[in-house]
Design an enzyme around this catalytic site. Sequence first.
Site, PDB file in Angstrom:
ATOM      1  CG  ASP A 254      -3.593   2.099  -3.795  1.00  0.00           C
ATOM      2  OD1 ASP A 254      -3.041   2.338  -4.613  1.00  0.00           O
ATOM      3  OD2 ASP A 254      -4.424   2.432  -2.995  1.00  0.00           O
TER       4      ASP A 254
ATOM      5  CG  HIS B  38      -8.635   0.950  -4.792  1.00  0.00           C
ATOM      6  ND1 HIS B  38      -7.580   1.505  -5.451  1.00  0.00           N
ATOM      7  CD2 HIS B  38      -8.836   1.985  -4.024  1.00  0.00           C
ATOM      8  CE1 HIS B  38      -6.922   2.531  -4.709  1.00  0.00           C
ATOM      9  NE2 HIS B  38      -7.815   2.853  -3.709  1.00  0.00           N
TER      10      HIS B  38
ATOM     11  CE1 TYR C  32      -3.417   2.843   0.231  1.00  0.00           C
ATOM     12  CE2 TYR C  32      -3.002   2.993   2.447  1.00  0.00           C
ATOM     13  CZ  TYR C  32      -3.841   3.176   1.360  1.00  0.00           C
ATOM     14  OH  TYR C  32      -4.219   4.577   1.394  1.00  0.00           O
TER      15      TYR C  32
END
Length: 266
Positions: A155, A256, A114
């Site tokens: 991500d 997402h 992340y």
Amino acid sequence: MRITTWNVNSIKQRLPHLLAFLDEARPDVVCLQELKCQDEAFPRAEIENAGYAVEALGQKAYNGVALLVRKPLAIAPDSVRRGLPGDPADEQARYIEALISGETEQPVRVASIYLPNGNPVDSPKYPYKLAFMERLRLHARALMEDEIPVVLAGDYNVIPEPADAADPEAWRSDALFLPASRAAFRAILAEGYTDGLRACDPRDGLYTFWDYQAGSWQRNFGIRIDHLLLSPQACDRLVSASVQKHLRGLDKPSDHVPVTVELSAG
DNA sequence: ATGCCAATTCTCAATTGA
């Protein structure tokens, strides 16, 4: 072996969608981001009941990453790495990695990442993002040394190219699209990694995130910021890649959607 | 330029996200 990355924006809020996805898509490995929950509160039993082993790195309210591995695949003992090397003072839960092995498949090292958002760009958050990306580049390089296939999934909070945004001009001065952010992403690729989705599908209009605000989904004002980066040995096994876009249209969606690559058994 | 939405927190307002 199918490997999925998905920023769920709260594991607790998204658990019904996640369990349905595991049941329908049956991915072998799932890299989750934005758990927004501490390890004690992670819904481990529900996910294990769905047939998956779980390794998580959580913290209160923000961040949090996890790896789910579907039996009979397994996480190799003592192979779990929690936290990205390079800054012992960094306490944000943004990186977890493990070696995935199975009876009939060659092992693959998989990370769930992340990456920091970096906005606002005139705050300390932006240099933190760039420093994190440089740490990731160095670790990505180190991971290639033993020639075990590597998949760095997550991500990235980076829009790599103008074709990865419906309206690139709207992101021109945003931390996700600044030249320095894109250069740092390219620097990771330059270590020898391949953008798995882009390698399989050259079309414009592939997005993985649509803001909750301003009718972004309805107007298809998306961006592609969730990526799976493959080392040369992993790329040799790349069969296909796809975006599970339909999940954005459900009730109470994450902002997402999942992205999946399929690797041959070896 | 700002809010638009969603989630979390020692919640009824502020912070973060992208």
